[in-house]
Design a protein around this motif. Structure first.
Motif, PDB file in Angstrom:
ATOM      1  N   VAL A 241       0.856  -1.190   0.000  1.00  0.00           N
ATOM      2  CA  VAL A 241       0.000   0.000   0.000  1.00  0.00           C
ATOM      3  C   VAL A 241       0.891   1.239   0.000  1.00  0.00           C
ATOM      4  O   VAL A 241       1.769   1.378   0.850  1.00  0.00           O
ATOM      5  CB  VAL A 241      -0.933   0.013   1.226  1.00  0.00           C
ATOM      6  CG1 VAL A 241      -1.743   1.309   1.285  1.00  0.00           C
ATOM      7  CG2 VAL A 241      -1.854  -1.202   1.210  1.00  0.00           C
ATOM      8  N   VAL A 242       0.664   2.143  -0.943  1.00  0.00           N
ATOM      9  CA  VAL A 242       1.491   3.351  -1.042  1.00  0.00           C
ATOM     10  C   VAL A 242       0.723   4.616  -0.665  1.00  0.00           C
ATOM     11  O   VAL A 242       1.305   5.693  -0.573  1.00  0.00           O
ATOM     12  CB  VAL A 242       2.078   3.508  -2.462  1.00  0.00           C
ATOM     13  CG1 VAL A 242       3.097   2.419  -2.743  1.00  0.00           C
ATOM     14  CG2 VAL A 242       0.977   3.511  -3.520  1.00  0.00           C
ATOM     15  N   TRP A 243      -0.576   4.486  -0.453  1.00  0.00           N
ATOM     16  CA  TRP A 243      -1.381   5.639  -0.050  1.00  0.00           C
ATOM     17  C   TRP A 243      -2.673   5.143   0.558  1.00  0.00           C
ATOM     18  O   TRP A 243      -3.205   4.107   0.148  1.00  0.00           O
ATOM     19  CB  TRP A 243      -1.691   6.524  -1.259  1.00  0.00           C
ATOM     20  CG  TRP A 243      -2.630   7.663  -0.955  1.00  0.00           C
ATOM     21  CD1 TRP A 243      -2.306   8.895  -0.468  1.00  0.00           C
ATOM     22  CD2 TRP A 243      -4.058   7.666  -1.101  1.00  0.00           C
ATOM     23  NE1 TRP A 243      -3.426   9.675  -0.314  1.00  0.00           N
ATOM     24  CE2 TRP A 243      -4.525   8.933  -0.687  1.00  0.00           C
ATOM     25  CE3 TRP A 243      -4.976   6.711  -1.543  1.00  0.00           C
ATOM     26  CZ2 TRP A 243      -5.875   9.284  -0.703  1.00  0.00           C
ATOM     27  CZ3 TRP A 243      -6.323   7.050  -1.554  1.00  0.00           C
ATOM     28  CH2 TRP A 243      -6.760   8.319  -1.133  1.00  0.00           C
ATOM     29  N   ARG A 244      -3.168   5.847   1.573  1.00  0.00           N
ATOM     30  CA  ARG A 244      -4.495   5.567   2.116  1.00  0.00           C
ATOM     31  C   ARG A 244      -5.156   6.872   2.526  1.00  0.00           C
ATOM     32  O   ARG A 244      -4.523   7.753   3.104  1.00  0.00           O
ATOM     33  CB  ARG A 244      -4.445   4.611   3.305  1.00  0.00           C
ATOM     34  CG  ARG A 244      -5.833   4.416   3.962  1.00  0.00           C
ATOM     35  CD  ARG A 244      -5.916   3.259   4.901  1.00  0.00           C
ATOM     36  NE  ARG A 244      -5.940   1.969   4.228  1.00  0.00           N
ATOM     37  CZ  ARG A 244      -7.009   1.460   3.589  1.00  0.00           C
ATOM     38  NH1 ARG A 244      -8.132   2.161   3.518  1.00  0.00           N
ATOM     39  NH2 ARG A 244      -6.957   0.282   3.027  1.00  0.00           N
ATOM     40  N   GLY A 245      -6.452   6.948   2.233  1.00  0.00           N
ATOM     41  CA  GLY A 245      -7.277   8.066   2.660  1.00  0.00           C
ATOM     42  C   GLY A 245      -8.636   7.533   3.049  1.00  0.00           C
ATOM     43  O   GLY A 245      -9.440   7.188   2.185  1.00  0.00           O
ATOM     44  N   GLY A 246      -8.882   7.415   4.345  1.00  0.00           N
ATOM     45  CA  GLY A 246     -10.160   6.869   4.799  1.00  0.00           C
ATOM     46  C   GLY A 246     -10.358   5.441   4.340  1.00  0.00           C
ATOM     47  O   GLY A 246      -9.544   4.563   4.623  1.00  0.00           O
ATOM     48  N   THR A 247     -11.429   5.199   3.602  1.00  0.00           N
ATOM     49  CA  THR A 247     -11.722   3.845   3.125  1.00  0.00           C
ATOM     50  C   THR A 247     -11.183   3.592   1.720  1.00  0.00           C
ATOM     51  O   THR A 247     -11.511   2.582   1.099  1.00  0.00           O
ATOM     52  CB  THR A 247     -13.241   3.580   3.141  1.00  0.00           C
ATOM     53  OG1 THR A 247     -13.895   4.564   2.342  1.00  0.00           O
ATOM     54  CG2 THR A 247     -13.772   3.619   4.565  1.00  0.00           C
ATOM     55  N   ASP A 248     -10.364   4.508   1.208  1.00  0.00           N
ATOM     56  CA  ASP A 248      -9.721   4.331  -0.091  1.00  0.00           C
ATOM     57  C   ASP A 248      -8.225   4.084   0.104  1.00  0.00           C
ATOM     58  O   ASP A 248      -7.645   4.510   1.105  1.00  0.00           O
ATOM     59  CB  ASP A 248      -9.914   5.558  -0.975  1.00  0.00           C
ATOM     60  CG  ASP A 248     -11.321   5.661  -1.522  1.00  0.00           C
ATOM     61  OD1 ASP A 248     -12.195   4.915  -1.041  1.00  0.00           O
ATOM     62  OD2 ASP A 248     -11.553   6.486  -2.424  1.00  0.00           O
ATOM     63  N   ALA A 249      -7.624   3.416  -0.862  1.00  0.00           N
ATOM     64  CA  ALA A 249      -6.189   3.148  -0.787  1.00  0.00           C
ATOM     65  C   ALA A 249      -5.634   2.976  -2.195  1.00  0.00           C
ATOM     66  O   ALA A 249      -6.381   2.776  -3.162  1.00  0.00           O
ATOM     67  CB  ALA A 249      -5.909   1.890   0.044  1.00  0.00           C
ATOM     68  N   ALA A 250      -4.317   3.073  -2.302  1.00  0.00           N
ATOM     69  CA  ALA A 250      -3.622   2.794  -3.558  1.00  0.00           C
ATOM     70  C   ALA A 250      -2.615   1.689  -3.300  1.00  0.00           C
ATOM     71  O   ALA A 250      -1.773   1.801  -2.404  1.00  0.00           O
ATOM     72  CB  ALA A 250      -2.913   4.040  -4.083  1.00  0.00           C
ATOM     73  N   VAL A 251      -2.730   0.610  -4.074  1.00  0.00           N
ATOM     74  CA  VAL A 251      -1.771  -0.482  -3.966  1.00  0.00           C
ATOM     75  C   VAL A 251      -0.818  -0.411  -5.153  1.00  0.00           C
ATOM     76  O   VAL A 251      -1.210  -0.032  -6.257  1.00  0.00           O
ATOM     77  CB  VAL A 251      -2.469  -1.857  -3.919  1.00  0.00           C
ATOM     78  CG1 VAL A 251      -3.309  -1.995  -2.657  1.00  0.00           C
ATOM     79  CG2 VAL A 251      -3.345  -2.088  -5.153  1.00  0.00           C
ATOM     80  N   ALA A 252       0.424  -0.755  -4.904  1.00  0.00           N
ATOM     81  CA  ALA A 252       1.439  -0.755  -5.956  1.00  0.00           C
ATOM     82  C   ALA A 252       2.047  -2.138  -6.078  1.00  0.00           C
ATOM     83  O   ALA A 252       2.139  -2.881  -5.097  1.00  0.00           O
ATOM     84  CB  ALA A 252       2.529   0.269  -5.653  1.00  0.00           C
TER      85      ALA A 252
END
Length: 263
Positions: A241-252
């Motif tokens: 995981v490279v980013w998270r905001g609340g219930t959203d995230a970015a996986v790399a």
């Protein structure tokens, strides 16, 4: 009479505002995604890095990638004819646009080339079924070059915070509904209703309705851990995981680099 011309700037801004109602931190995730590209390709600003904006819609990621990496060779792949028309007008020849149906295994054959340095996508792949998304992850390993990176930013609730996640979603829904009620932003349906009135977009919106006539998997929102497991199973060397905001995230996920052993 002067022929009607699509006002791409106005439509692009309208799309951004409508999307930001769903994702107030939308620009943060885009920045995090491009930070990953910058880390994998530290000279991306100077050289022609190949970037694929997957399920790119109006080219939101492509526009930001080109602003940050002006020499990049960018491809936008999507199926939606109306959104691609906006992307085409907005990008004005600075990117290659490809009509591709990610629901079909042969979508990558439409790409202008393979060996992309980065494949980026945001808030799009949750439309696919679990089986199809797992297959797509495997296909992406053949689209990227060795050592290339894939980043997917989407709705990925934290499974360790089920009750808090529900509260965060409820809070976001309430704030969004309040903005809709006051006319501060357009809802998804209102945006498409307006697009259907535009002389250029109207026939494309009709075509879109035919393309998406079958039910989709929009309610399937697995946690980031599901994506990481699927990416590892697809053959990616590194995932996280490279980013998270609340219930959203970015996986790399990074593909395996080819190690050349001296003779």
């Amino acid at each position: 009479m002067t022929p009607y011309k699509l006002d791409s700037r106005a439509w692009q801004e309208s799309w951004d505002r409508q999307q930001e109602a769903f994702m107030p931190d939308r620009e943060h995730r885009f920045t995090a995604m491009l930070d990953v590209v910058d880390a994998v390709l530290p000279d991306a600003a100077e050289r022609s890095a190949r970037i694929l904006d997957l399920a790119g819609g109006t080219g939101s990621i492509a526009l930001r990638a080109l602003a940050r990496f002006p020499s990049a060779e960018v491809t936008v792949a999507d199926l939606d004819p109306a959104l691609l028309a906006i992307a085409d007008a907005s990008l004005a020849g600075r990117a290659t646009l490809v009509t591709a149906d990610l629901r079909e295994a042969g979508w990558a054959e439409r790409l202008p080339h393979r060996g992309y340095d980065a494949v980026l996508t945001a808030t799009a792949l949750h439309w696919l079924t679990p089986q199809r998304l797992a297959e797509l992850y495997r296909e992406l390993t053949t689209v990227l070059r060795p050592g290339g990176v894939f980043v997917n930013a989407d709705h990925m609730p934290d499974e360790a915070l089920p009750d808090l996640s529900r509260r965060l979603v409820a809070r976001a829904d309430a704030r969004r509904d309040a903005r809709y009620a006051t006319g501060a932003v357009l809802s998804w349906h209102d945006w498409w209703d307006r697009a259907a009135l535009d002389p250029v977009l109207a026939p494309l919106v009709e075509q879109r309705h035919r393309l998406y006539s079958e039910p989709h998997s929009s309610e399937w929102l697995p946690p980031a851990s599901w994506h990481l497991d699927a990416l590892r199973a697809a053959g990616f060397a590194e995932t996280g995981v490279v980013w998270r905001g609340g219930t959203d995230a970015a996986v790399a996920a990074v593909t395996t680099e080819v190690v050349v052993t001296p003779a």
